[in-house]
Design a protein around this motif. Structure first.
Motif, PDB file in Angstrom:
ATOM      1  N   THR A 239       0.832  -1.173   0.013  1.00 55.50           N
ATOM      2  CA  THR A 239      -0.007   0.064   0.175  1.00 55.50           C
ATOM      3  C   THR A 239       1.014   1.279   0.169  1.00 55.50           C
ATOM      4  N   SER A 240       1.953   1.276   0.773  1.00 53.03           N
ATOM      5  CA  SER A 240       2.670   2.417   0.721  1.00 53.03           C
ATOM      6  C   SER A 240       3.711   2.632  -0.479  1.00 53.03           C
ATOM      7  N   LEU A 241       4.067   1.669  -1.060  1.00 52.69           N
ATOM      8  CA  LEU A 241       4.426   2.040  -2.376  1.00 52.69           C
ATOM      9  C   LEU A 241       3.565   2.353  -3.261  1.00 52.69           C
ATOM     10  N   SER A 242       2.239   1.879  -3.398  1.00 49.46           N
ATOM     11  CA  SER A 242       1.288   2.364  -4.221  1.00 49.46           C
ATOM     12  C   SER A 242       1.006   3.879  -4.129  1.00 49.46           C
ATOM     13  N   LEU A 243       0.951   4.070  -2.805  1.00 49.04           N
ATOM     14  CA  LEU A 243       0.679   5.728  -2.659  1.00 49.04           C
ATOM     15  C   LEU A 243       1.709   6.713  -2.930  1.00 49.04           C
ATOM     16  N   LEU A 244       3.150   6.100  -2.804  1.00 46.43           N
ATOM     17  CA  LEU A 244       4.334   6.721  -3.036  1.00 46.43           C
ATOM     18  C   LEU A 244       4.260   7.053  -4.677  1.00 46.43           C
ATOM     19  N   ASP A 245       4.103   5.872  -5.171  1.00 45.08           N
ATOM     20  CA  ASP A 245       3.836   6.082  -6.730  1.00 45.08           C
ATOM     21  C   ASP A 245       2.925   7.327  -7.277  1.00 45.08           C
ATOM     22  N   ARG A 246       1.842   6.958  -6.612  1.00 41.51           N
ATOM     23  CA  ARG A 246       0.777   8.230  -7.128  1.00 41.51           C
ATOM     24  C   ARG A 246       1.053   9.486  -6.779  1.00 41.51           C
ATOM     25  N   CYS A 247       1.484   9.663  -5.383  1.00 47.13           N
ATOM     26  CA  CYS A 247       2.292  10.921  -4.894  1.00 47.13           C
ATOM     27  C   CYS A 247       3.282  11.659  -5.961  1.00 47.13           C
ATOM     28  N   VAL A 248       4.164  10.887  -6.500  1.00 48.63           N
ATOM     29  CA  VAL A 248       5.177  11.183  -7.261  1.00 48.63           C
ATOM     30  C   VAL A 248       4.624  11.779  -8.585  1.00 48.63           C
ATOM     31  N   LEU A 249       3.716  10.723  -9.137  1.00 53.25           N
ATOM     32  CA  LEU A 249       2.977  10.829 -10.326  1.00 53.25           C
ATOM     33  C   LEU A 249       2.314  12.320 -10.542  1.00 53.25           C
ATOM     34  N   LEU A 250       1.935  12.807  -9.346  1.00 52.02           N
ATOM     35  CA  LEU A 250       0.757  13.893  -9.440  1.00 52.02           C
ATOM     36  C   LEU A 250       1.432  14.982  -9.110  1.00 52.02           C
ATOM     37  N   GLU A 293      11.416  -4.394  -7.240  1.00 50.33           N
ATOM     38  CA  GLU A 293      11.214  -3.968  -8.459  1.00 50.33           C
ATOM     39  C   GLU A 293      10.445  -2.643  -8.561  1.00 50.33           C
ATOM     40  N   ARG A 294       9.274  -2.555  -7.815  1.00 50.14           N
ATOM     41  CA  ARG A 294       8.369  -1.456  -7.687  1.00 50.14           C
ATOM     42  C   ARG A 294       9.004  -0.442  -6.966  1.00 50.14           C
ATOM     43  N   GLY A 295       9.888  -0.521  -5.964  1.00 50.65           N
ATOM     44  CA  GLY A 295      10.420   0.469  -5.364  1.00 50.65           C
ATOM     45  C   GLY A 295      11.490   0.990  -6.289  1.00 50.65           C
ATOM     46  N   ARG A 296      12.242   0.338  -6.982  1.00 48.00           N
ATOM     47  CA  ARG A 296      13.129   0.765  -8.107  1.00 48.00           C
ATOM     48  C   ARG A 296      12.492   1.739  -8.780  1.00 48.00           C
ATOM     49  N   GLY A 297      11.352   1.205  -9.419  1.00 49.16           N
ATOM     50  CA  GLY A 297      10.621   1.871 -10.411  1.00 49.16           C
ATOM     51  C   GLY A 297      10.180   3.507  -9.853  1.00 49.16           C
ATOM     52  N   VAL A 298       9.875   3.243  -8.632  1.00 51.90           N
ATOM     53  CA  VAL A 298       9.379   4.687  -7.790  1.00 51.90           C
ATOM     54  C   VAL A 298      10.621   5.777  -7.796  1.00 51.90           C
ATOM     55  N   MET A 299      11.654   4.976  -7.478  1.00 51.76           N
ATOM     56  CA  MET A 299      12.877   6.001  -7.449  1.00 51.76           C
ATOM     57  C   MET A 299      13.410   6.539  -8.682  1.00 51.76           C
ATOM     58  N   PHE A 300      13.388   5.616  -9.750  1.00 49.94           N
ATOM     59  CA  PHE A 300      14.136   5.862 -10.934  1.00 49.94           C
ATOM     60  C   PHE A 300      13.257   6.204 -12.178  1.00 49.94           C
ATOM     61  N   ASN A 301      12.046   5.817 -12.178  1.00 50.84           N
ATOM     62  CA  ASN A 301      11.430   5.811 -13.366  1.00 50.84           C
ATOM     63  C   ASN A 301      10.308   6.916 -13.044  1.00 50.84           C
ATOM     64  N   SER A 302       9.799   7.366 -11.972  1.00 45.98           N
ATOM     65  CA  SER A 302       8.576   8.169 -11.731  1.00 45.98           C
ATOM     66  C   SER A 302       8.590   9.590 -12.644  1.00 45.98           C
ATOM     67  N   SER A 303       9.908   9.910 -12.591  1.00 46.84           N
ATOM     68  CA  SER A 303       9.896  11.482 -13.432  1.00 46.84           C
ATOM     69  C   SER A 303       9.597  11.251 -14.838  1.00 46.84           C
ATOM     70  N   ARG A 304       9.625   9.986 -15.435  1.00 46.54           N
ATOM     71  CA  ARG A 304       9.195   9.893 -16.915  1.00 46.54           C
ATOM     72  C   ARG A 304       7.947   9.351 -17.330  1.00 46.54           C
ATOM     73  N   VAL A 305       7.019   9.172 -16.006  1.00 44.93           N
ATOM     74  CA  VAL A 305       6.003   8.407 -16.417  1.00 44.93           C
ATOM     75  C   VAL A 305       5.137   9.289 -17.434  1.00 44.93           C
ATOM     76  N   ILE A 306       4.736  10.393 -17.062  1.00 43.85           N
ATOM     77  CA  ILE A 306       4.050  11.172 -17.588  1.00 43.85           C
ATOM     78  C   ILE A 306       4.410  11.469 -19.322  1.00 43.85           C
ATOM     79  N   GLU A 307       5.704  11.493 -19.449  1.00 47.19           N
ATOM     80  CA  GLU A 307       6.066  11.745 -20.709  1.00 47.19           C
ATOM     81  C   GLU A 307       6.069  10.515 -21.472  1.00 47.19           C
ATOM     82  N   GLN A 308       6.281   9.327 -21.010  1.00 46.35           N
ATOM     83  CA  GLN A 308       6.082   7.995 -21.550  1.00 46.35           C
ATOM     84  C   GLN A 308       4.694   7.742 -21.996  1.00 46.35           C
ATOM     85  N   LEU A 309       3.643   8.105 -21.077  1.00 46.73           N
ATOM     86  CA  LEU A 309       2.284   8.027 -21.448  1.00 46.73           C
ATOM     87  C   LEU A 309       1.855   8.951 -22.719  1.00 46.73           C
TER      88      LEU A 309
END
Length: 434
Positions: A239-250, A293-309
């Motif tokens: 749950t924590s990793l899911s919320l962190l992913d959403r916080c960074v995305l927004l 792997e999910r944690g790695r994605g949060v740390m290194f990939n979140s900054s490019r999520v919107i651009e990738q979409l």
């Protein structure tokens, strides 16, 4: 102030303060409008202090609210507001300076305010919350169990008058979870920790709660479940990793996303590493791979999520129909910044309704995206079977160094993951080598 509330633009807040200071200068002592200006200026300076953390700003806020209280004697119709706002300003100054007499005064003013708010009064929920929230830090300082029990009592009453869907329910749930967890540390009553975890869990799932506070509640859930082994720790980490992913995305920009990760870097890294070590300790190796792997994605990939979409949208007509630039901006407007650590005000029902509608739109949008080929795991944990496909060119080794359990996980193209414990690879040893 209204423009600032809508946009968060500090220039609007600064201009509001200057106008109110000028207004105060032409409202002499005894003038009927002075009370309103004092209150507005005190609130604006407190808000400005939250940006600057300059003690001068909070001192001025306290001074104006004290004068407002002085000209609102017992029996005055505005005394309740004056008590509440003066208490809030003093509590904020205590957090900055650590002076316990500010905290004592805060509790005194909030107690008096609670007496002025009968059970049927709509403002009672705020009085209960502020008093309960002030008693907790005094318990932390003095260890006086009476303060802790009183805080729990007030938060429990607050919860009863904030039904499901109420704008103030999430804060009552979170504060009650913290208080019960602290009491369990003293009493060792498992019923307290079970209730505490339940309240944290409810807060993380509450669509009304700001995302940053839902994330903080997940940290509380983790800390309680880790110590008392209640069987919900894996769910808490996920749950924590899911919320962190959403916080960074927004976050509104790449810079803001990086800033958010930097601000919570210690908590983020601890959550990721501890999640992996817990799964390893309990011999849930596929889960350990998924969490790391999910944690790695949060740390290194979140900054490019919107651009990738947005890139993918040019390649998929169906995706473009669902996620347009307008929809992405709508996601970003979800208030992960606003109301952090505060309750919605009574006159904010329209804003609360808009927030709730946007939160529900978010869930509906995600459901649509998950139906698209290639996006089944968007903002979800990628299943181990999918991650395993990356080992087609050779084994993948994931190393997790942690105070609880240090180990390397070997993922091969076929079969389950293998674990090699690194008993001598303590964090302190690795830091010394670096």
């Amino acid at each position: 102030m209204t423009c600032y509330d809508l946009t968060g633009n500090k220039a609007d807040l600064d201009e509001s303060i200057r106008h109110q200071e000028e207004n105060l200068s032409v409202c002499p002592i005894g003038y009927l409008g002075r009370s309103v200006t004092l209150n507005g200026l005190g609130i604006a300076l407190l808000t400005w202090y939250e940006h600057t953390t300059n003690v001068v700003d909070i001192d001025e806020s306290v001074r104006y609210q004290r004068e407002k209280l002085f000209i609102s004697p017992i029996g005055h119709p505005n005394r309740s507001v004056a008590l509440n706002n003066h208490g809030i300003a003093l509590h904020a100054r205590h957090k900055k300076t650590g002076k316990i007499f500010d905290l004592d005064d805060t509790i005194e003013y909030h107690r008096e305010n609670l007496c002025l708010c009968p059970i049927s009064y709509s403002e009672r929920q705020f009085a209960l919350n502020y008093l309960g929230s002030a008693l907790m830090p005094r318990y932390d300082l003095t260890g006086n169990k009476v303060d802790l029990d009183e805080s729990i009592c007030h938060q429990q009453e607050n919860l009863t008058i904030c039904p499901i869907g109420h704008s103030g329910r999430w804060l009552a749930l979170n504060n009650l979870g913290i208080a019960l967890r602290d009491r369990c540390e003293q009493s060792r009553r498992m019923s307290d920790i079970q209730e505490s975890i339940l309240y944290f869990k409810f807060t993380t799932a509450d669509p009304v709660s700001p995302l940053s506070d839902r994330l903080n509640s997940s940290y509380g859930w983790i800390s309680a479940a880790r110590v008392y082994d209640t069987g919900s720790l894996a769910e808490a980490y996920s749950t924590s990793l899911s919320l962190l992913d959403r916080c960074v995305l927004l976050a509104s920009s790449i810079h803001d996303r990086h800033s958010r990760l930097a601000a919570e870097h210690g908590g983020v890294m601890d959550t990721i590493i501890n999640a992996g070590s817990y799964a390893i300790e309990t011999q849930q190796l596929p889960l350990a791979v998924e969490l790391l792997e999910r944690g790695r994605g949060v740390m290194f990939n979140s900054s490019r999520v919107i651009e990738q979409l947005q890139t993918n949208s040019r390649q998929s007509t169906s995706y473009q129909q669902i996620v347009s630039a307008r929809r992405v901006r709508q996601w970003r407007r979800l208030p992960c910044r606003t109301e952090q650590g505060k309750m919605w005000e009574v006159n904010d029902e329209d804003r609360f309704a808009r927030y709730l509608k946007q939160a529900r739109n978010w869930d509906a949008n995600l459901d649509e995206i998950h139906q698209l080929k290639g996006f089944e795991s968007f903002l979800r944990a990628t299943p181990f079977a999918t991650l395993q496909q990356a080992a087609i060119s050779g084994p993948i080794i994931m190393v997790n160094i942690n105070k609880y359990c240090s180990a390397a996980i070997i993922v091969q193209e076929t079969g389950g993951p293998q674990c090699v414990h690194l008993s001598e690879a303590a964090p302190s040893v690795i830091e010394a080598l670096l």
